[in-house]
Write a protein that holds these residues in place. Structure first.
Motif, PDB file in Angstrom:
ATOM      1  N   UNK A  82       0.963  -1.219  -0.037  1.00 29.33           N
ATOM      2  CA  UNK A  82      -0.081  -0.120   0.028  1.00 29.33           C
ATOM      3  C   UNK A  82       0.881   1.147   0.012  1.00 29.33           C
ATOM      4  N   UNK A  83       2.063   1.278   0.690  1.00 22.84           N
ATOM      5  CA  UNK A  83       2.824   2.407   0.661  1.00 22.84           C
ATOM      6  C   UNK A  83       3.308   2.681  -0.728  1.00 22.84           C
ATOM      7  N   UNK A  84       3.915   1.531  -1.496  1.00 26.19           N
ATOM      8  CA  UNK A  84       4.251   1.587  -2.803  1.00 26.19           C
ATOM      9  C   UNK A  84       3.164   2.242  -3.658  1.00 26.19           C
ATOM     10  N   UNK A  85       1.903   1.617  -3.324  1.00 33.48           N
ATOM     11  CA  UNK A  85       0.829   2.247  -4.563  1.00 33.48           C
ATOM     12  C   UNK A  85       0.734   3.892  -4.156  1.00 33.48           C
ATOM     13  N   UNK A  86       0.626   4.002  -2.915  1.00 37.98           N
ATOM     14  CA  UNK A  86       0.229   5.532  -2.685  1.00 37.98           C
ATOM     15  C   UNK A  86       1.330   6.497  -3.088  1.00 37.98           C
ATOM     16  N   UNK A  87       2.759   6.191  -3.031  1.00 39.03           N
ATOM     17  CA  UNK A  87       3.806   6.809  -3.538  1.00 39.03           C
ATOM     18  C   UNK A  87       3.904   7.027  -4.915  1.00 39.03           C
ATOM     19  N   UNK A  88       3.694   5.811  -5.602  1.00 41.90           N
ATOM     20  CA  UNK A  88       3.554   5.980  -7.187  1.00 41.90           C
ATOM     21  C   UNK A  88       2.438   6.668  -7.544  1.00 41.90           C
ATOM     22  N   UNK A  89       1.490   6.421  -7.008  1.00 37.18           N
ATOM     23  CA  UNK A  89       0.119   7.124  -7.278  1.00 37.18           C
ATOM     24  C   UNK A  89       0.171   8.874  -7.253  1.00 37.18           C
ATOM     25  N   UNK A 104      12.984  -6.685  -1.715  1.00 36.32           N
ATOM     26  CA  UNK A 104      12.394  -7.454  -0.685  1.00 36.32           C
ATOM     27  C   UNK A 104      11.775  -8.751  -1.542  1.00 36.32           C
ATOM     28  N   UNK A 105      11.185  -8.415  -2.690  1.00 34.73           N
ATOM     29  CA  UNK A 105      10.779  -9.714  -3.363  1.00 34.73           C
ATOM     30  C   UNK A 105      11.925 -10.527  -3.688  1.00 34.73           C
ATOM     31  N   UNK A 106      13.175 -10.135  -3.918  1.00 34.60           N
ATOM     32  CA  UNK A 106      14.071 -10.983  -4.230  1.00 34.60           C
ATOM     33  C   UNK A 106      14.704 -11.826  -3.160  1.00 34.60           C
ATOM     34  N   UNK A 107      14.306 -11.432  -1.750  1.00 31.26           N
ATOM     35  CA  UNK A 107      14.595 -12.258  -0.613  1.00 31.26           C
ATOM     36  C   UNK A 107      13.369 -13.010  -0.276  1.00 31.26           C
ATOM     37  N   UNK A 108      12.342 -12.995  -1.085  1.00 31.74           N
ATOM     38  CA  UNK A 108      11.240 -13.974  -0.915  1.00 31.74           C
ATOM     39  C   UNK A 108      10.314 -13.421   0.151  1.00 31.74           C
ATOM     40  N   UNK A 109      10.322 -12.195   0.476  1.00 34.66           N
ATOM     41  CA  UNK A 109       9.422 -11.473   1.478  1.00 34.66           C
ATOM     42  C   UNK A 109       8.414 -10.861   0.724  1.00 34.66           C
ATOM     43  N   UNK A 110       8.244 -10.760  -0.389  1.00 36.26           N
ATOM     44  CA  UNK A 110       7.020 -10.248  -1.377  1.00 36.26           C
ATOM     45  C   UNK A 110       7.359 -10.886  -2.472  1.00 36.26           C
ATOM     46  N   UNK A 111       5.995 -10.755  -3.391  1.00 36.12           N
ATOM     47  CA  UNK A 111       6.027 -11.490  -4.526  1.00 36.12           C
ATOM     48  C   UNK A 111       6.000 -10.430  -5.654  1.00 36.12           C
ATOM     49  N   UNK A 112       7.164 -10.579  -6.346  1.00 34.76           N
ATOM     50  CA  UNK A 112       7.548  -9.846  -7.403  1.00 34.76           C
ATOM     51  C   UNK A 112       6.335  -9.139  -8.440  1.00 34.76           C
ATOM     52  N   UNK A 113       5.508 -10.083  -8.863  1.00 38.57           N
ATOM     53  CA  UNK A 113       4.557  -9.908  -9.712  1.00 38.57           C
ATOM     54  C   UNK A 113       3.554  -8.903  -9.271  1.00 38.57           C
ATOM     55  N   UNK A 114       3.401  -9.035  -7.716  1.00 41.60           N
ATOM     56  CA  UNK A 114       2.284  -8.138  -7.128  1.00 41.60           C
ATOM     57  C   UNK A 114       3.250  -6.637  -7.008  1.00 41.60           C
ATOM     58  N   UNK A 115       4.407  -6.600  -6.659  1.00 41.92           N
ATOM     59  CA  UNK A 115       5.339  -5.476  -6.564  1.00 41.92           C
ATOM     60  C   UNK A 115       5.048  -4.695  -8.088  1.00 41.92           C
ATOM     61  N   UNK A 116       5.433  -5.354  -9.088  1.00 43.78           N
ATOM     62  CA  UNK A 116       5.251  -4.737 -10.741  1.00 43.78           C
ATOM     63  C   UNK A 116       3.985  -4.335 -10.719  1.00 43.78           C
ATOM     64  N   UNK A 117       2.932  -5.208 -10.784  1.00 44.96           N
ATOM     65  CA  UNK A 117       1.489  -4.693 -10.965  1.00 44.96           C
ATOM     66  C   UNK A 117       1.139  -3.600 -10.329  1.00 44.96           C
ATOM     67  N   UNK A 118       1.423  -3.580  -8.873  1.00 41.63           N
ATOM     68  CA  UNK A 118       0.911  -2.289  -8.197  1.00 41.63           C
ATOM     69  C   UNK A 118       1.767  -1.136  -8.627  1.00 41.63           C
ATOM     70  N   UNK A 119       3.039  -1.147  -8.599  1.00 41.51           N
ATOM     71  CA  UNK A 119       3.733  -0.158  -9.234  1.00 41.51           C
ATOM     72  C   UNK A 119       3.292   0.535 -10.661  1.00 41.51           C
TER      73      UNK A 119
END
Length: 208
Positions: free
Chosen positions: A28-35, A55-70
């Motif tokens: 959500x922080x990523x979404x708000x900042x990019x928006x 964080x996605x590279x370390x397995x703590x987030x999903x890369x697909x979700x990061x890319x789609x949200x951004x």
């Protein structure tokens, strides 16, 4: 080395202060900042994108979700910025312009070169937050704006999202080069914006 330490070493020291925000709000922080960056609010969207990719590279987030949200948030923010410029500032700019010929030239230049300008602006602090508003205020055709912002967003998310994820521990070699240039990019962006405003509001006759 923990992922928090990797982020802190990879980016500027300010990223350490963003870690609690990521821990609490996540994507959500990523979404708000990019928006918000799309319509003029200077939040650290790029920094958060890199941090989330790591964080996605370390397995703590999903890369697909990061890319789609951004990507989605950036596109929505860009469109909002364009609409603010088109329906909120275009009339103000027309009243402020001392010579209609100057405004017509600026509009013609943005209509012709706007796609490339939007793509480049996506990578520059200052222009990243203002270029969409300028595109709307200068009446850039909608379809050309959409092409420019989609291309620019895709390249930006790919470079800083996939780039950080793929290179992971080596990404600091890139940011070590990019980060020192940010103040200069911001200065250039500010000068360009001020120059455009002076060009439009000056009473000095144009040279033919």
């Amino acid at each position: 080395m923990s992922i928090e330490a990797e982020i802190a070493n990879t980016l500027t020291s300010g990223i350490a202060g963003l870690q609690p925000i990521l821990d609490r709000y996540g994507l959500w922080a990523l979404f708000v900042a990019c928006l918000a960056e799309g319509f003029g609010i200077p939040l650290p969207g790029q920094t958060l994108l890199i941090a989330c990719a790591l964080l996605a590279a370390s397995g703590k987030l999903d890369l697909t979700a990061v890319i789609l949200v951004a990507w989605t948030a950036t596109q929505l923010g860009d469109i909002i910025g364009y609409l603010i410029g088109r329906y909120g500032l275009q009339g103000v700019l027309k009243r402020a312009a001392k010579q209609r010929e100057r405004l017509a030239r600026a509009e013609a230049a943005f209509a012709r070169w706007g796609i490339g300008l939007l793509m480049v602006a996506r990578f520059l602090d200052g222009l990243r937050q203002t270029s969409n508003i300028a595109a709307g205020a200068l009446a850039m055709p909608w379809w050309r704006f959409l092409v420019g912002t989609i291309l620019g967003t895709s390249l930006w998310v790919g470079a800083f999202g996939f780039g950080a994820y793929t290179l992971e521990h080596d990404f600091h070699r890139i940011t070590d080069v990019i980060e020192p240039l940010r103040p200069y990019a911001l200065t250039v962006s500010t000068l360009l914006i001020v120059g455009l405003l002076l060009f439009l509001t000056s009473r000095r006759p144009l040279r033919h």
